[in-house]
Design a protein around this motif. Structure first.
Motif, PDB file in Angstrom:
ATOM      1  N   THR A  99      -8.159   8.129   0.963  1.00 32.27           N
ATOM      2  CA  THR A  99      -9.275   7.430   0.081  1.00 32.27           C
ATOM      3  C   THR A  99     -10.308   8.851   0.034  1.00 32.27           C
ATOM      4  OG1 THR A  99      -9.843   6.323   2.216  1.00 32.27           O
ATOM      5  CG2 THR A  99      -9.756   5.291   0.181  1.00 32.27           C
TER       6      THR A  99
ATOM      7  N   ASP B 141       0.748  -1.006   0.050  1.00 31.19           N
ATOM      8  CA  ASP B 141       0.011  -0.021  -0.090  1.00 31.19           C
ATOM      9  C   ASP B 141       0.838   1.176  -0.002  1.00 31.19           C
ATOM     10  OD1 ASP B 141      -3.028   0.641   1.063  1.00 31.19           O
ATOM     11  OD2 ASP B 141      -1.769   2.166   1.100  1.00 31.19           O
TER      12      ASP B 141
ATOM     13  N   HIS C 205      -6.341  -2.499   7.453  1.00 29.40           N
ATOM     14  CA  HIS C 205      -6.716  -2.857   6.075  1.00 29.40           C
ATOM     15  C   HIS C 205      -6.685  -4.010   5.755  1.00 29.40           C
ATOM     16  CE1 HIS C 205      -5.592  -2.361   1.708  1.00 29.40           C
ATOM     17  NE2 HIS C 205      -6.683  -1.566   1.780  1.00 29.40           N
TER      18      HIS C 205
ATOM     19  N   GLY D  16     -16.647   5.135   0.907  1.00 32.34           N
ATOM     20  CA  GLY D  16     -15.294   5.243   0.205  1.00 32.34           C
ATOM     21  C   GLY D  16     -14.187   4.067   1.017  1.00 32.34           C
TER      22      GLY D  16
ATOM     23  N   THR E 153      -8.576  -6.999   0.340  1.00 34.10           N
ATOM     24  CA  THR E 153      -9.592  -7.143  -0.574  1.00 34.10           C
ATOM     25  C   THR E 153     -10.872  -6.548  -0.133  1.00 34.10           C
ATOM     26  OG1 THR E 153      -9.971  -9.510   0.225  1.00 34.10           O
ATOM     27  CG2 THR E 153      -8.748  -9.297  -1.534  1.00 34.10           C
ATOM     28  N   HIS E 154     -10.920  -6.242   1.286  1.00 31.94           N
ATOM     29  CA  HIS E 154     -12.150  -5.731   1.719  1.00 31.94           C
ATOM     30  C   HIS E 154     -12.113  -4.204   2.402  1.00 31.94           C
ATOM     31  CE1 HIS E 154     -13.293 -10.128   1.670  1.00 31.94           C
ATOM     32  NE2 HIS E 154     -13.836  -9.619   0.704  1.00 31.94           N
ATOM     33  N   GLY E 155     -10.957  -3.504   2.280  1.00 29.08           N
ATOM     34  CA  GLY E 155     -10.774  -2.269   2.743  1.00 29.08           C
ATOM     35  C   GLY E 155     -10.395  -2.048   4.249  1.00 29.08           C
TER      36      GLY E 155
ATOM     37  N   ILE F  10     -14.242   1.265   1.999  1.00 28.56           N
ATOM     38  CA  ILE F  10     -14.650  -0.274   1.574  1.00 28.56           C
ATOM     39  C   ILE F  10     -14.796  -0.218  -0.015  1.00 28.56           C
ATOM     40  CG2 ILE F  10     -16.272  -2.512   1.702  1.00 28.56           C
ATOM     41  CD1 ILE F  10     -16.560  -1.521   4.658  1.00 28.56           C
ATOM     42  N   PRO F  11     -14.016  -1.169  -0.634  1.00 23.11           N
ATOM     43  CA  PRO F  11     -14.285  -1.332  -2.213  1.00 23.11           C
ATOM     44  C   PRO F  11     -15.703  -1.562  -2.605  1.00 23.11           C
ATOM     45  CG  PRO F  11     -12.545  -2.740  -1.565  1.00 23.11           C
ATOM     46  CD  PRO F  11     -13.342  -2.323  -0.129  1.00 23.11           C
ATOM     47  N   GLN F  12     -16.198  -0.817  -3.658  1.00 23.82           N
ATOM     48  CA  GLN F  12     -17.328  -0.849  -4.250  1.00 23.82           C
ATOM     49  C   GLN F  12     -17.799  -2.275  -4.180  1.00 23.82           C
ATOM     50  OE1 GLN F  12     -19.601   1.475  -5.590  1.00 23.82           O
ATOM     51  NE2 GLN F  12     -18.436   3.507  -4.830  1.00 23.82           N
ATOM     52  N   THR F  13     -17.026  -3.098  -4.676  1.00 24.66           N
ATOM     53  CA  THR F  13     -17.383  -4.656  -4.942  1.00 24.66           C
ATOM     54  C   THR F  13     -17.830  -5.264  -3.760  1.00 24.66           C
ATOM     55  OG1 THR F  13     -14.902  -5.271  -4.934  1.00 24.66           O
ATOM     56  CG2 THR F  13     -15.646  -4.923  -7.080  1.00 24.66           C
ATOM     57  N   TYR F  14     -17.447  -4.627  -2.781  1.00 25.79           N
ATOM     58  CA  TYR F  14     -17.807  -5.493  -1.423  1.00 25.79           C
ATOM     59  C   TYR F  14     -19.114  -4.869  -0.660  1.00 25.79           C
ATOM     60  CZ  TYR F  14     -16.910  -7.994   2.872  1.00 25.79           C
ATOM     61  OH  TYR F  14     -16.925  -8.998   3.778  1.00 25.79           O
TER      62      TYR F  14
END
Ligand code: FE2
Length: 223
Positions: free
Chosen positions: A39, A2, A210, A69, A213-215, A71-75
């Protein structure tokens, strides 16, 4: 790694002496109470409290901040779905496993994610697999700060790989139950995270961490 971690100057990473791993806490001093968040710039993402607000609810807090923001949009469908509280948000909240005192190096705290005693799903861990295009699944950084108002020292631990930490990492792993760290989908992984200087049993600390994959997730624990 990161980019936020790369910007940090670590005092020292891991040293190996006489076959034993010696852990040296990496500490950074943050003048800002919200340093480290890059972010979005959304107010809900930037507003990370340094002490638990009255009625602190980490599930609600992390859902709001995640949707803003962190957490990723996909989750987001998962955290906002019917199982979101326990299987997704709760799964990413820290707890302190019961381990022998001598299993945790001085200056460190043992953390796991997804407390089964609260009915939360236990967080799995998975290695990066470049050939399969898998990013991997583990916590890439953990920041620990005393839960006090004003300026305070914050310790950051970095983890560049799993199931073994990288050579330059400032965090380390242990195994709950002393078995194979990869067993049960990596759910027995203990994260050894550096504590800021001066914290002692009974103190409350903020855990800001962090998942690759999930923020990002935030909660408070009392040592
Ligand atoms: Fe995760």
């Amino acid at each position: 790694m990161d980019e936020r971690i790369e910007r940090r100057a670590f005092l020292k990473t891991l040293a190996t002496a006489a076959g034993a791993v010696v852990l040296v806490p990496a500490v950074s001093r943050c003048a800002s109470t919200v340093a480290g968040v890059s972010t979005a710039g959304d107010a809900a993402v930037d507003a990370v409290p340094v002490v638990p607000p009255p009625g602190w609810d980490p599930i609600d807090f992390n859902r709001v901040r995640g949707n803003a923001g962190a957490i990723p949009q996909t989750y987001l469908p998962a955290i906002n779905g019917p199982d979101g509280d326990k299987k997704h948000l709760g799964k990413h909240l820290p707890y302190r496993p019961t381990v022998a005192a001598d299993a945790v190096p001085a200056g460190y705290v043992a953390l796991m994610w997804g407390d089964p005693e609260k009915g939360h799903a236990r967080h799995p861990n998975a290695a990066r697999d470049d050939a399969a295009g898998q990013l991997g699944h583990w916590y890439s950084w953990i920041k620990v700060r005393p839960a006090v108002a004003g300026e305070a020292e914050e310790a950051t631990s970095a983890y560049s790989s799993w199931p073994a930490a990288g050579a330059g990492d400032t965090g380390a792993y242990a195994v709950f139950g002393d078995g194979d760290i990869t067993a049960d989908g990596g759910r027995n992984t203990i994260y050894l995270a550096a504590l800021p200087a001066g914290v002692k049993p009974g103190d409350t600390v903020r855990i800001w961490a962090h998942c690759l994959t999930h923020g990002e997730y935030v909660d408070f624990l009392t040592l």
